[in-house]
Design a protein around this motif. Structure first.
Motif, short mmCIF file in Angstrom:
data_model
loop_
_atom_site.label_atom_id
_atom_site.label_comp_id
_atom_site.label_asym_id
_atom_site.label_seq_id
_atom_site.Cartn_x
_atom_site.Cartn_y
_atom_site.Cartn_z
N TYR A 175 -3.06 -1.33 -8.14
CA TYR A 175 -2.69 -0.25 -9.08
C TYR A 175 -1.32 0.34 -8.72
O TYR A 175 -0.51 0.62 -9.60
CB TYR A 175 -3.77 0.85 -9.07
CG TYR A 175 -3.51 1.89 -10.14
CD1 TYR A 175 -3.84 1.63 -11.47
CD2 TYR A 175 -2.89 3.10 -9.83
CE1 TYR A 175 -3.58 2.57 -12.47
CE2 TYR A 175 -2.62 4.04 -10.82
CZ TYR A 175 -2.97 3.77 -12.13
OH TYR A 175 -2.70 4.69 -13.12
N ASN A 176 -1.09 0.48 -7.42
CA ASN A 176 0.21 1.02 -6.96
C ASN A 176 1.36 0.15 -7.46
O ASN A 176 2.36 0.65 -7.99
CB ASN A 176 0.22 1.08 -5.42
CG ASN A 176 1.43 1.81 -4.87
OD1 ASN A 176 1.85 2.82 -5.42
ND2 ASN A 176 1.98 1.29 -3.78
N ASN B 271 -6.50 -0.52 -4.77
CA ASN B 271 -5.53 0.58 -4.84
C ASN B 271 -4.09 0.07 -4.78
O ASN B 271 -3.22 0.57 -5.50
CB ASN B 271 -5.78 1.60 -3.72
CG ASN B 271 -7.11 2.34 -3.92
OD1 ASN B 271 -7.68 2.30 -5.00
ND2 ASN B 271 -7.60 2.98 -2.88
N SER C 223 -13.74 1.16 2.29
CA SER C 223 -12.53 1.79 1.76
C SER C 223 -11.28 0.97 2.07
O SER C 223 -10.36 0.89 1.24
CB SER C 223 -12.36 3.20 2.34
OG SER C 223 -13.47 3.98 1.98
N ALA D 23 -13.65 -4.50 -5.41
CA ALA D 23 -12.19 -4.37 -5.60
C ALA D 23 -11.73 -5.31 -6.71
O ALA D 23 -10.94 -4.93 -7.59
CB ALA D 23 -11.46 -4.68 -4.30
N THR E 124 0.82 -1.22 0.00
CA THR E 124 0.00 0.00 0.00
C THR E 124 0.86 1.26 0.00
O THR E 124 0.33 2.37 -0.07
CB THR E 124 -0.93 0.04 1.24
OG1 THR E 124 -0.12 0.09 2.42
CG2 THR E 124 -1.84 -1.18 1.30
N ASP F 165 -8.68 -0.32 -0.59
CA ASP F 165 -7.28 0.10 -0.48
C ASP F 165 -6.32 -1.08 -0.64
O ASP F 165 -5.38 -1.02 -1.41
CB ASP F 165 -7.00 0.77 0.87
CG ASP F 165 -7.39 2.24 0.85
OD1 ASP F 165 -7.60 2.78 -0.26
OD2 ASP F 165 -7.49 2.84 1.93
#
Ligand SMILES: NC(=O)c1ccc[n+]([C@@H]2O[C@H](COP(=O)([O-])OP(=O)(O)OC[C@H]3O[C@@H](n4cnc5c(N)ncnc54)[C@H](O)[C@@H]3O)[C@@H](O)[C@H]2O)c1
Length: 259
Positions: free
Chosen positions: A119-120, A116, A108, A164, A61, A112
Motif C-alpha cells: 500500500y505504501n 502495508n 504483524s 497479507a 516499508t 507489514d
C-alpha cells in the motif's frame, strides 16, 4: 501503453520477479528504476541493463525511502509503471506443537512487509504517476502488485502470508476504481510456485520435481521470466484493469502445498 515512452519503478528489482521484470521492460524500451534493500543485487541489475536504468537503495516499508526512489525514477522521465515485487519472510502455525499461540508480532511483521508496504508503494507511486501527462486515450500508467495463490488456497503455516496476499487481492478493484478517473490502472499477479532466489537453500532440480508433480501443466515450477511476460502484457494492454490474474500452471495448493 507504449513502453518506449515509459519509466518503470520496480520495487524488489534485485530479486527474482523484480529483476526479470526490470530486464523485460527495459528490453521493451522502458527506462527502469530498480529499487531494492539489497544494494549488491539491485546495483547489479541496473548495471547489467546499462543506459536507461538506475538503482536506488529502497526500503519499501519506509515512506521517505520509497519517495526518494520515485523521485529518482521521475528524473528519468514521466513515471508510467510501478511493479511491486519485493519479498519478505515469515510464517507460523497459529498454534505450535505444544498448542502455544503464535506471537501477535509475528503476524504483524508479515502484514507489514507484504501488505502495508504494498500500500505504501501504491499510494506514493499513484501520486507520482498522476503527475505524468496522460497519453493518447487518457492513460497515465499502471500499478502492478504481487499477491500469491496463497491468497486463495493458503497452506499450513500461512495464516499471516495468506491474509497479507488476500489483502492485496482485495485492494485491486478499489485501487482501479480510485485511480480510474486519472487514467491509472491497477492489476495484481497471483503467482503459484516459482523458481526464484526466494527458495534460497534448496536444490533447483529437486524443487522442480517436487512442485512439478502438483502442477497440471507444465510439470515444473514457474520461471521469473514468465512473471515478467505477464507484467509486460499488463503494462501494454490498456483493457486489463482491476483484476487479479493467477499465474500458476493450474496449481491449487493442498493443506501442505503441493501434495
Ligand atoms: N517465488 C515464488 O514462488 C512466489 C510465489 C508467489 C508469490 N511470490 C511473491 O513475489 C514477490 C517476490 O518474490 P521473489 O520470489 O521474486 O522473491 P526474491 O526473494 O527473489 O526477491 C525479493 C527481493 O525483495 C527485496 N526486499 C526484501 N525486503 C525489502 C524491503 N524492505 N525493501 C525493498 N526490497 C526488499 C530483496 O532484497 C529481494 O531482492 C513476493 O511478494 C512473494 O511473496 C513469490
Amino acid at each position: 501503453m507504449d513502453l518506449n515512452e515509459a519509466v518503470a519503478f520496480v520495487a524488489g528489482g534485485g530479486g527474482g520477479f523484480g529483476a526479470a521484470t526490470a530486464r523485460r521492460l527495459h528490453a521493451a524500451g522502458a527506462k527502469v528504476l530498480v529499487g531494492d534493500l539489497d544494494d549488491v543485487k539491485g546495483k547489479a541489475v541496473a548495471e547489467e541493463l546499462g543506459d536507461g536504468a538506475a538503482f536506488v537503495r529502497t526500503d519499501v516499508t519506509d515512506e521517505d525511502s520509497v519517495q526518494a526512489a520515485l523521485d529518482a525514477a521521475m528524473e528519468l522521465g514521466p513515471l508510467r509503471v510501478a511493479v511491486v515485487a519485493h519479498g519478505g519472510r515469515g510464517g507460523k502455525r497459529i498454534l505450535d506443537k505444544e498448542s502455544k499461540p503464535a506471537p501477535q508480532a509475528a503476524f504483524s511483521q508479515v502484514i507489514d512487509i507484504f501488505l502495508n508496504a504494498t500500500y505504501n508503494i501504491d499510494r506514493l507511486a499513484a501520486a507520482a504517476i498522476a503527475r505524468s501527462e496522460p497519453l493518447a486515450h487518457g492513460e497515465r500508467g499502471v500499478i502492478i502488485n504481487t499477491a500469491s495463490i496463497a491468497a486463495f488456497d493458503g497452506t499450513i503455516g500461512q495464516t499471516a502470508y495468506a491474509a497479507a496476499k488476500a489483502g492485496i487481492v482485495g485492494m485491486t478493484l478499489p485501487l482501479a476504481r480510485d485511480l480510474g478517473p486519472l487514467g491509472i490502472r491497477a492489476v495484481t499477479i497471483a503467482p503459484g510456485t516459482f523458481l526464484t532466489p526466494a527458495f534460497r537453500d534448496a536444490d533447483p532440480d529437486e524443487l522442480d520435481t517436487y512442485w512439478g508433480k502438483a502442477v497440471p501443466f507444465p510439470k515444473r515450477m514457474g520461471r521469473a521470466e514468465e512473471y515478467a511476460m505477464l507484467a509486460q502484457q499488463i503494462a501494454e494492454n490498456p483493457y486489463l484493469n482491476g483484476e487479479t490474474i493467477r499465474l500458476d500452471g493450474g496449481l491449487r495448493f493442498t493443506a501442505k502445498g503441493g501434495h
